[in-house]
Write an enzyme that holds these catalytic residues in place. Structure first.
Site, PDB file in Angstrom:
ATOM      1  N   TYR A  46      -5.556   7.851  -6.858  1.00 36.82           N
ATOM      2  CA  TYR A  46      -4.461   6.957  -6.277  1.00 36.82           C
ATOM      3  C   TYR A  46      -4.777   6.564  -4.858  1.00 36.82           C
ATOM      4  CZ  TYR A  46      -0.174   5.188  -4.593  1.00 36.82           C
ATOM      5  OH  TYR A  46       1.067   4.303  -4.142  1.00 36.82           O
ATOM      6  N   LYS A  89      -5.820   2.706  -3.141  1.00 32.40           N
ATOM      7  CA  LYS A  89      -4.982   2.681  -1.945  1.00 32.40           C
ATOM      8  C   LYS A  89      -5.931   2.247  -0.798  1.00 32.40           C
ATOM      9  CE  LYS A  89      -1.239   1.508  -3.921  1.00 32.40           C
ATOM     10  NZ  LYS A  89      -0.659   0.078  -3.987  1.00 32.40           N
ATOM     11  N   SER A 148       0.766  -1.074  -0.033  1.00 36.55           N
ATOM     12  CA  SER A 148       0.077  -0.206   0.102  1.00 36.55           C
ATOM     13  C   SER A 148       0.921   1.345  -0.094  1.00 36.55           C
ATOM     14  CB  SER A 148      -1.076  -0.123   1.140  1.00 36.55           C
ATOM     15  OG  SER A 148      -1.805   1.275   1.300  1.00 36.55           O
TER      16      SER A 148
END
Length: 279
Positions: A148, A152, A134
């Site tokens: 993004y 994650k 991660s």
């Protein structure tokens, strides 16, 4: 103890560092890449200790074929490392539908399907370990990283719940949350949205400026981080999270503390929506 590892994205970044360190100590690697030629040097040096397959994480049927083939040919895989991914940066409004779909398909769905494909094998062999890459951006957020972060934060929720589902099968799960590291992530693999002039006044533009400038070197030592990821497999039980880098620790601590403080101010409001006791 020598182990066999399945690692996605072994040609660069943390995947490359892990692969080099593991091969040097005598472990076996089943690695995936999009370009097999990028691993020619390590393959020539280590031969059968490095098993390679071409894989694009947006291709779910291919993920299943490659994972099944790796477990079949190597017979036993101790650790699955879901590492491959990239960052897409810019304001959410500036991104194309295609960019958004590719980011989610790669980082979130590709990681989910890699783990799902490995689970039947790990169960049947009596257990194993899953390491999911991660980022500090899986717990903290920055303007210009909305998609993004979405990928994650999504994979963190998946792995957190999965860890509770599969512990009974002797499968441990670890989320790795590094801060900035000196890999090719920021200045080579990162992708940028197009620009809308109106966002020049937004904090979202800082992501473009940092990547386009190309001189701000991250503080993290990727080789040290990779070594900690490797060593975590010896820990029992598996650590649920590994925060790596002072920037990761500081940013996550600040934002998690702020979120908890904001939650506490809503305690009375939250409790007020319950039915009275006994009803």
């Amino acid at each position: 103890m020598k182990r066999t590892w399945f690692i996605t994205g072994v040609n660069s970044g943390f995947g490359r560092h892990m692969t080099e360190q593991l091969l040097a100590r005598g472990d076996r690697i089943a690695g995936t890449v999009r370009d097999l030629e990028s691993m020619a040097d390590l393959k020539a040096r280590h031969g059968d200790a490095l098993w390679l397959a071409k894989l694009d994480l947006t291709d779910t049927p291919a993920i299943r074929r490659v994972v099944d083939l790796a477990f079949g040919e190597l017979e036993h895989v101790d650790v699955v490392v879901s590492n491959a991914g990239y960052g897409l940066f810019g304001a959410a409004e500036e991104m194309t539908d295609e960019q958004i779909a590719h980011q989610i398909d790669t980082n979130l769905l590709g990681s989910i399907q890699t783990v799902r494909a490995a689970l039947p094998h790990l169960r049947s062999q009596g257990g194993g370990r899953i390491i999911q890459l991660s980022t500090m951006g899986g717990q903290a957020v920055f303007p210009g990283g909305s998609l993004y972060h979405a990928s994650k934060w999504g994979i963190e929720g998946f792995i957190d719940a999965l860890a509770q589902e599969v512990a009974v099968f002797n499968i441990g799960c670890t989320l790795v949350e590094p801060g900035g590291a000196r890999t090719n992530f920021r200045y080579q693999s990162a992708r940028l949205s197009s620009k809308l002039d109106v966002y020049d006044a937004s904090p979202a533009r800082m992501a473009h400026r940092m990547i386009e400038d190309g001189t701000n070197m991250p503080i993290g030592d990727a080789a040290k981080m990779a070594a900690i990821m490797i060593d975590s497999v010896d820990q029992q039980p598996a650590p649920r999270r590994l925060a790596l880098g002072s920037d990761a620790y500081n940013v996550m601590r600040k934002q998690l503390s702020d979120r908890l403080a904001a939650l506490e101010t809503q305690k009375e409001l939250a409790f007020s929506t319950d039915f009275p006791a006994g009803m």
